[in-house]
Scaffold this active site. Sequence first.
Site, PDB file in Angstrom:
ATOM      1  N   GLU A   1       2.940  -4.112   3.951  1.00 50.18           N
ATOM      2  CA  GLU A   1       2.704  -2.739   4.384  1.00 50.18           C
ATOM      3  C   GLU A   1       1.307  -2.774   5.000  1.00 50.18           C
ATOM      4  O   GLU A   1       0.305  -2.705   4.287  1.00 50.18           O
ATOM      5  CB  GLU A   1       2.761  -1.762   3.209  1.00 50.18           C
ATOM      6  CG  GLU A   1       2.555  -0.321   3.636  1.00 50.18           C
ATOM      7  CD  GLU A   1       2.462   0.628   2.449  1.00 50.18           C
ATOM      8  OE1 GLU A   1       3.023   1.740   2.534  1.00 50.18           O
ATOM      9  OE2 GLU A   1       1.828   0.276   1.440  1.00 50.18           O
TER      10      GLU A   1
ATOM     11  N   ASP B   1       2.135  -3.776  -1.211  1.00 54.24           N
ATOM     12  CA  ASP B   1       1.664  -2.412  -1.010  1.00 54.24           C
ATOM     13  C   ASP B   1       0.256  -2.421  -0.420  1.00 54.24           C
ATOM     14  O   ASP B   1      -0.614  -3.176  -0.860  1.00 54.24           O
ATOM     15  CB  ASP B   1       1.658  -1.693  -2.364  1.00 54.24           C
ATOM     16  CG  ASP B   1       1.074  -0.308  -2.314  1.00 54.24           C
ATOM     17  OD1 ASP B   1       1.676   0.564  -1.675  1.00 54.24           O
ATOM     18  OD2 ASP B   1      -0.008  -0.096  -2.917  1.00 54.24           O
TER      19      ASP B   1
END
Length: 614
Positions: A329, A300
């Site tokens: 990400e 993330d």
Amino acid sequence: MLRVEVGDAACRWSWHDVAVKLRIYSPEATDVRVTTDAGEAGLLRSGDHWIGEVEDGVEYGLVASGPAGTRFSADRTLVDPLATTVRFHEEHDRDAARPDAGPNHRIAPRAVAVPWPEARPPSRTTRPLVVYEAHVRGMTRLRDRPDAGTYQALIDELPRLRTLGVSALELLPVHQFDPDEVNYWGYMALIFGSVHRQYAAGDDANRELADLVAAAHEHDIEVWLDVVFNHTTEEDEYGPTYNFRGLADSQWYALDPDHTYVNDAGCGNIVDTDTAAVRRLIITALDRFADLGVDGFRFDLATILARNPDFVRSIGDWAERRDVRLVAEAWDVVRYEVGRAWPDQRWMQWNDRFRDDVRGFLRGEGGLVPAMMQRLQGSPDLFDAPSKSVNFLTAHDGFTMFDLVAYDRKHNDANGWGGRDGTDDNRSWNSGWEGEDGAPEDVQTLRRRQLRNAWTLLLLSHGTPMAVAGDEFARTQHGNNNPYNQDNETTWVDWARRGDWIALEQFVERLTAFRAANPVLVQSDWWGEDIEWFGVSGGPDCESHSRSLAWHLPGLYVMANMWWEPLDFQVQAPGAWVKRIDTAEETGFIRPAASTPIVTVGPRSIIVLGLPDD
């Protein structure tokens, strides 16, 4: 029993039948004590660390003291950042750990001294990668079983996922997070290297996750974890003090010159990867999960960690040693590094450009043909290999696939922010009617076709496709594109809905099999000269009005018409072509029939030609 021995230089302590060693990073502390039901004792300083041991099964907390003007507090019992298990008091209250609260010793969460399960190896799937993002609790919460919403219950979903064509199950975060923090998704980690106990059917969450991974391997499915190492649950200066802040605030967290927290994650703080202890903690957490057999990790807001590019490359080295996959990400609140800007090209990356361009094409935006020619072939404008592009139309944040074709705008009032949360740029189209209630039959028919179009574009593109749990049978969040705090029917998979949408699931199942049966769609090399691009006649129409594209690959000829009128396509590659897929048909797959030189592709439809069966 705890025994304290006093020597000339320091207070030394020990436990009988010692099992778990403590090593607490707190370079500025003047004293760190371990507390249990049996009493308390001081840890021994060793450089920047405080060391000791605890007996197997003991619940323990930490109390740290340090210089005035820092965030040390004798009023706070802290959780060991390296805890393997955390237990919460029945009266646990997040507010009791905030700055303006009194002592929280009685009800503070505590670590439990238990060893990590024995190491198990990863297991690479033998099938082409198809990634399925799911929430452990949400996946089975509405199943009629006593252990619904647990790792254990998820095991029984694996046979269906195997049949569907899923080869990698990506779980939303399973780090231990604060159950009193309103965060269904789990993106506010308390302990990086501990498994969330509230998803366990029994007392041993670590082993239950390992058992889920082992069961997935038996079905030739990899398990990936969405990991959140970029920030913690302690928020900003007004947040609770659970561990990092109370032990080494200025070392764990990135601070602005005025000593406030850098908030590039949008959650109150970010970790400082220039600190060696932070880097070691993250690698330790990764090692623990890899020891459970986990096959991959999606990071993330990975650009937070890439503030230190060397650290990102060291994680790449680690992954090669452990034979696991890495997915970034590659953006955060202030940085965007998707593609070759990412510091280590061994990583895969979520491709948000695929999401946005294909969504736009799907809803009939003009002028996207040049972008689609990049996205369909794995985005060579961004990546060095097609497999590095994780192609997705949907993820946990944003609309579900059904909501993409049923809502023009977000409907987030339930989240409590007056509709201010969640993006307004959804690149969606409601097919002529907002929402489901009262939708006319022609709108419902169009939505079913658009869903077949979406799945066809996703699974016929080069790269690594990913979808979200329930997309295969039109799961809806009723237009909520940011349900991070909705631990209810909004986010739980509605299995009753599956019966109404079983034809879509059957189409997806056949489409994943079609993808696997056509080697060109899953090859590791770029298509290069193997792909030819066409328009309805002649070359591709790249003008601003264009909403159609055709392409030819060995054994395949695809014609995509996202205009609202039918178009006649010339089949411009020689071959004894037969029609295999027509998304204008309710079944999607049709009985193979010889193609004509001119093929009429219906409005907002895709036709796929293949070669005759031998």
